[in-house]
Scaffold this motif. Structure first.
Motif, PDB file in Angstrom:
ATOM      1  N   ALA A  67       0.770  -1.156  -0.088  1.00 54.38           N
ATOM      2  CA  ALA A  67       0.096   0.010   0.019  1.00 54.38           C
ATOM      3  C   ALA A  67       0.727   1.169  -0.003  1.00 54.38           C
ATOM      4  N   TRP A 106      -2.698   0.100  -4.723  1.00 61.30           N
ATOM      5  CA  TRP A 106      -2.215  -1.109  -4.077  1.00 61.30           C
ATOM      6  C   TRP A 106      -1.627  -2.046  -5.170  1.00 61.30           C
ATOM      7  N   ILE A 142      -7.063  -6.182   0.872  1.00 62.31           N
ATOM      8  CA  ILE A 142      -7.292  -4.714   1.100  1.00 62.31           C
ATOM      9  C   ILE A 142      -8.244  -4.235   2.254  1.00 62.31           C
TER      10      ILE A 142
END
Length: 142
Positions: free
Chosen positions: A4, A54, A89
């Motif tokens: 991230a 991401w 995520i």
């Protein structure tokens, strides 16, 4: 491994490209004109959220945007649909601060099922999207 990174304005063109590919693979209910309009509006939305890009070890695979406890956007590259990245995520975002709300297009059945597996349930429905387009929105909570 999922990486991230905060997104910057320099990332916007790549994120818009990823959004267009993601929408082409998941939003068959959107008209071509609405897809083009939304693509031009997207950078303005990016400026209003905590925007994260991401990546896996090799390439960008998606992006997310949140405001407080609401997930405002989550888009993945079509080639990673169904590979568990969305769940990863959500898990990482929850570890930072739990997500409590997300909106989803009613016609996006795959996204509705995905968010249900993440523990979200429908709280209410609006017949139009936020821009007044004829795409019903489900407001989900957990």
């Amino acid at each position: 491994m999922l990486i991230a990174q905060p997104a910057t304005t320099q990332d916007y063109p790549q994120l818009v490209d990823l959004w267009q590919a993601s929408v082409a693979g998941s939003h068959d209910f959107l008209s071509a004109a609405d897809q083009r309009a939304l693509a031009t509006e997207l950078p303005g939305y990016f400026d209003q959220v905590e925007l994260v890009k991401w990546s896996d070890e090799t390439a960008l695979i998606g992006f997310s945007g949140r405001v407080g406890d609401e997930l405002v956007m989550l888009f993945l590259a079509p080639h990673v649909f169904g590979h568990g990245y969305g769940h990863q995520i959500i898990t990482q975002l929850d570890q930072q601060a739990p997500l409590r709300r997300v909106d989803v297009n009613e016609q996006n059945h795959a996204a509705r099922q995905f968010y249900a597996r993440q523990g979200f349930t429908v709280a209410r429905r609006d017949p139009l999207d936020g821009a007044g387009r004829p795409y019903p929105i489900l407001h989900l909570v957990r």
